[in-house]
Motif scaffolding. Structure first.
Motif, PDB file in Angstrom:
ATOM      1  N   ILE A  64     -30.633   9.873  35.673  1.00 37.50           N
ATOM      2  CA  ILE A  64     -30.544  11.328  35.775  1.00 37.50           C
ATOM      3  C   ILE A  64     -31.303  11.780  37.022  1.00 37.50           C
ATOM      4  O   ILE A  64     -32.466  11.408  37.218  1.00 37.50           O
ATOM      5  CB  ILE A  64     -31.161  12.026  34.542  1.00 37.50           C
ATOM      6  N   TYR A  65     -30.633  12.568  37.851  1.00 36.30           N
ATOM      7  CA  TYR A  65     -31.244  13.124  39.059  1.00 36.30           C
ATOM      8  C   TYR A  65     -31.200  14.641  38.946  1.00 36.30           C
ATOM      9  O   TYR A  65     -30.161  15.218  38.639  1.00 36.30           O
ATOM     10  CB  TYR A  65     -30.499  12.658  40.307  1.00 36.30           C
ATOM     11  N   GLY A  66     -32.342  15.297  39.197  1.00 36.88           N
ATOM     12  CA  GLY A  66     -32.405  16.746  39.049  1.00 36.88           C
ATOM     13  C   GLY A  66     -32.906  17.414  40.314  1.00 36.88           C
ATOM     14  O   GLY A  66     -33.781  16.895  41.002  1.00 36.88           O
ATOM     15  N   ARG A  67     -32.381  18.582  40.575  1.00 39.53           N
ATOM     16  CA  ARG A  67     -32.740  19.333  41.780  1.00 39.53           C
ATOM     17  C   ARG A  67     -33.968  20.202  41.519  1.00 39.53           C
ATOM     18  O   ARG A  67     -34.031  20.921  40.512  1.00 39.53           O
ATOM     19  CB  ARG A  67     -31.556  20.197  42.205  1.00 39.53           C
ATOM     20  N   ALA A  68     -34.931  20.143  42.415  1.00 41.17           N
ATOM     21  CA  ALA A  68     -36.147  20.944  42.301  1.00 41.17           C
ATOM     22  C   ALA A  68     -36.404  21.682  43.602  1.00 41.17           C
ATOM     23  O   ALA A  68     -36.103  21.175  44.681  1.00 41.17           O
ATOM     24  CB  ALA A  68     -37.342  20.061  41.961  1.00 41.17           C
ATOM     25  N   GLY A  69     -37.000  22.887  43.485  1.00 40.40           N
ATOM     26  CA  GLY A  69     -37.282  23.681  44.666  1.00 40.40           C
ATOM     27  C   GLY A  69     -38.751  23.850  44.952  1.00 40.40           C
ATOM     28  O   GLY A  69     -39.120  24.492  45.932  1.00 40.40           O
TER      29      GLY A  69
ATOM     30  N   ILE B  80     -27.806  22.074  40.250  1.00 43.26           N
ATOM     31  CA  ILE B  80     -27.921  23.539  40.182  1.00 43.26           C
ATOM     32  C   ILE B  80     -29.096  23.992  41.048  1.00 43.26           C
ATOM     33  O   ILE B  80     -30.209  23.477  40.915  1.00 43.26           O
ATOM     34  CB  ILE B  80     -28.133  23.994  38.724  1.00 43.26           C
ATOM     35  N   GLY B  81     -28.860  24.969  41.929  1.00 37.99           N
ATOM     36  CA  GLY B  81     -29.910  25.395  42.846  1.00 37.99           C
ATOM     37  C   GLY B  81     -30.372  26.823  42.656  1.00 37.99           C
ATOM     38  O   GLY B  81     -31.421  27.218  43.143  1.00 37.99           O
ATOM     39  N   GLU B  82     -29.599  27.642  41.914  1.00 42.58           N
ATOM     40  CA  GLU B  82     -29.923  29.061  41.783  1.00 42.58           C
ATOM     41  C   GLU B  82     -31.107  29.299  40.850  1.00 42.58           C
ATOM     42  O   GLU B  82     -31.926  30.185  41.069  1.00 42.58           O
ATOM     43  CB  GLU B  82     -28.702  29.842  41.267  1.00 42.58           C
ATOM     44  N   SER B  83     -31.200  28.515  39.782  1.00 40.59           N
ATOM     45  CA  SER B  83     -32.246  28.717  38.780  1.00 40.59           C
ATOM     46  C   SER B  83     -32.710  27.355  38.282  1.00 40.59           C
ATOM     47  O   SER B  83     -31.906  26.426  38.137  1.00 40.59           O
ATOM     48  CB  SER B  83     -31.696  29.560  37.626  1.00 40.59           C
TER      49      SER B  83
END
Length: 233
Positions: free
Chosen positions: A100-105, A78-81
């Motif tokens: 587990i891999y998570g998206r960070a901005g 997820i990239g929006e929030s």
């Protein structure tokens, strides 16, 4: 122990990044479950993934009911929030999902995910930018993957000065301190096939393997030594 392609992967968040990842994993023969809370996104991937489910993955009961807590690997794309990424990561971690891999901005988001204890943090935009930056500065280099400790894997065009010479004659490892993993060569294919799919590895290399025009080297080493090889033109 399961082989990697036998694992069950869950990709949560089917935007541009999640969709591309789901398709690639499926092409590699993996079992892929695509999850998104928008049916339009699910419809875009359902034809090539093993399963595609539309639901709110921030709900721990729904994660369990749909079997997502039993997967081997979960990628939260997820990239929006960022809040849903953190919530889902905590639910999956508490449920015992091992990878587990998570998206960070941002740096702060990355630190939060590390505190949760996920396997690794994904920075799609940063990684693409870093790879593009290297390829723009280093002529002839079309791809680069950082391995850490100063080493990277490169895909580079074979220098013109090496064409028609054998690997035995070129002594790439001795002269440039680079390990040549394989050579990708242009194949005769359908004209509508994308350029990257027209190139195929030629297999196990031998000393008598001769370099042809258009060949691409897959190399492991330092950027500096790769520059030296490219400068032989």
């Amino acid at each position: 122990m399961k082989r990697r392609r036998e694992l069950h992967f869950a990709i949560i968040g089917i935007g541009a990044f999640g969709s591309a990842l789901a398709k690639k994993l499926s092409e590699e023969g993996a079992y892929v479950i695509a999850i998104d809370n928008t049916m339009e996104h699910i419809n875009q991937v359902k034809e090539y993934v093993s399963d595609a489910i539309c639901f709110d993955a921030t709900d721990p009961e729904l994660l369990e009911n749909h079997g997502i807590t039993n997967v081997d690997v979960a990628i939260i794309a997820i990239g929006e929030s960022f809040e849903p990424v953190a919530l889902i990561a905590m639910h999956l971690r508490n449920s015992g999902v091992k990878e587990i891999y998570g998206r960070a901005g941002s740096y702060i988001q990355e630190q939060i995910l590390k505190q949760i204890g996920i396997t690794d943090v994904i920075h799609p935009e940063r990684q693409v930018a870093e790879r593009m930056g290297v390829s723009l500065v280093r002529r002839g280099m079309s791809d680069v993957f950082d391995l850490g400790e100063g080493l990277a894997m490169f895909e580079v065009e074979a220098p013109d000065s090496m064409i028609d010479y054998t690997l035995e004659e070129l002594e790439i490892r001795k002269r440039y301190e680079l390990n040549l993993i394989t050579i990708k060569r242009l194949k005769e294919t359908d004209p509508d096939t994308s350029l990257d799919k027209k190139y195929k590895p030629i297999g196990i290399l031998a000393g008598k393997t001769k370099i042809k025009k258009g060949d691409r080297f897959i190399l492991v080493g330092t950027k500096e030594n790769c520059d030296k090889l490219l400068d032989t033109n």
